[in-house]
Design a protein around this motif. Structure first.
Motif, short mmCIF file in Angstrom:
data_model
loop_
_atom_site.label_atom_id
_atom_site.label_comp_id
_atom_site.label_asym_id
_atom_site.label_seq_id
_atom_site.Cartn_x
_atom_site.Cartn_y
_atom_site.Cartn_z
N GLY A 7 0.87 -1.46 -0.18
CA GLY A 7 -0.09 -0.02 0.07
C GLY A 7 0.85 1.39 0.19
O GLY A 7 0.28 2.42 0.04
N GLY A 8 1.87 1.28 0.11
CA GLY A 8 3.14 2.32 -0.06
C GLY A 8 3.08 3.05 -1.20
O GLY A 8 2.55 2.40 -2.42
N GLU A 87 7.73 14.54 6.50
CA GLU A 87 8.50 14.03 7.57
C GLU A 87 7.95 12.62 7.79
O GLU A 87 8.56 11.84 8.52
N ASP A 88 6.78 12.54 6.88
CA ASP A 88 6.25 11.06 7.23
C ASP A 88 7.03 9.96 6.24
O ASP A 88 6.82 8.72 6.22
N THR A 89 7.83 10.58 5.50
CA THR A 89 8.69 9.60 4.38
C THR A 89 9.26 8.57 5.05
O THR A 89 9.97 9.00 6.05
N ALA A 90 9.21 7.31 4.86
CA ALA A 90 9.97 6.14 5.65
C ALA A 90 9.47 4.87 5.11
O ALA A 90 8.40 4.69 4.31
N VAL A 91 10.21 3.98 5.43
CA VAL A 91 9.65 2.49 5.10
C VAL A 91 8.86 2.16 6.28
O VAL A 91 9.23 2.27 7.51
N HIS A 105 12.16 -8.14 17.21
CA HIS A 105 10.95 -8.27 16.38
C HIS A 105 10.85 -9.00 15.24
O HIS A 105 11.90 -9.32 14.54
N TYR A 106 9.75 -9.68 14.88
CA TYR A 106 9.54 -10.15 13.53
C TYR A 106 9.45 -8.86 12.56
O TYR A 106 8.51 -7.95 12.99
N TRP A 107 9.92 -8.86 11.48
CA TRP A 107 9.92 -7.86 10.34
C TRP A 107 9.51 -8.49 9.07
O TRP A 107 9.95 -9.56 8.69
N GLY A 108 8.61 -7.67 8.19
CA GLY A 108 8.56 -8.18 6.97
C GLY A 108 9.52 -7.20 6.13
O GLY A 108 10.41 -6.55 6.48
N GLN A 109 9.30 -7.16 4.91
CA GLN A 109 9.95 -6.27 3.91
C GLN A 109 9.75 -4.97 3.78
O GLN A 109 10.51 -4.22 3.35
N GLY A 110 8.44 -4.43 4.71
CA GLY A 110 8.41 -3.01 4.62
C GLY A 110 7.94 -2.71 3.36
O GLY A 110 7.56 -3.20 2.23
N THR A 111 7.15 -1.27 3.53
CA THR A 111 6.53 -0.56 2.33
C THR A 111 6.96 0.73 2.29
O THR A 111 6.56 1.40 3.41
N GLN A 112 7.61 1.34 1.26
CA GLN A 112 7.91 2.51 1.27
C GLN A 112 6.70 3.71 0.93
O GLN A 112 6.33 3.56 0.11
N VAL A 113 6.92 4.66 1.83
CA VAL A 113 6.04 5.70 1.76
C VAL A 113 6.95 7.14 1.47
O VAL A 113 7.74 7.17 2.36
N THR A 114 6.58 7.60 0.26
CA THR A 114 7.45 9.10 0.07
C THR A 114 6.35 10.14 -0.18
O THR A 114 5.54 10.05 -0.99
N VAL A 115 6.67 11.27 0.65
CA VAL A 115 5.77 12.49 0.80
C VAL A 115 6.31 13.46 0.11
O VAL A 115 7.42 14.04 0.90
#
Length: 117
Positions: A7-8, A87-91, A105-115
């Protein structure tokens, strides 16, 4: 435990995105689920979490703009992000907050959000 975030994307400031995280390998409904984020050069930080019954908690920097929710029938946790700022830009990552593997923690691959501003 498997975590698949999606969804990123790229959005202008003031816009919205909805992140999803599909979870498998655990009893989803009893686990607190959390969203974290990590910006370049910064530590990963908690954004929001939600109990199995829907009680929520937010970091001050997203309260009033982001909404965490979950669908226990679909083993999925969501993060609705409105009024986005550069400033919300992050994985963004989801995780079962109370579970650990090899001390972390367990982590997935993440989803990139760029604003963009």
């Amino acid at each position: 435990v498997q975590l698949v975030e999606s969804g990123g994307g790229f959005v202008q400031a003031g816009g919205s995105l909805r992140l999803s995280c599909e979870v498998s390998g655990l009893i989803f409904s009893i686990n607190v689920m959390a969203w974290y984020r990590q910006a370049p050069g910064r530590q990963r930080e908690l954004v929001a979490d939600i109990t199995g019954r829907g009680k929520t908690n937010y970091a001050d920097f997203v309260r009033g703009r982001f909404t965490i929710s979950r669908d226990n029938a679909k083993n999925t946790v969501y993060l609705q992000m409105d009024s986005l700022k550069p400033e919300d830009t992050a994985v963004y990552y989801c995780t079962p907050a109370g579970l650990r593997v090899d001390g972390g923690h367990y982590w997935g691959q993440g989803t990139q959000v760029t604003v963009s501003s």
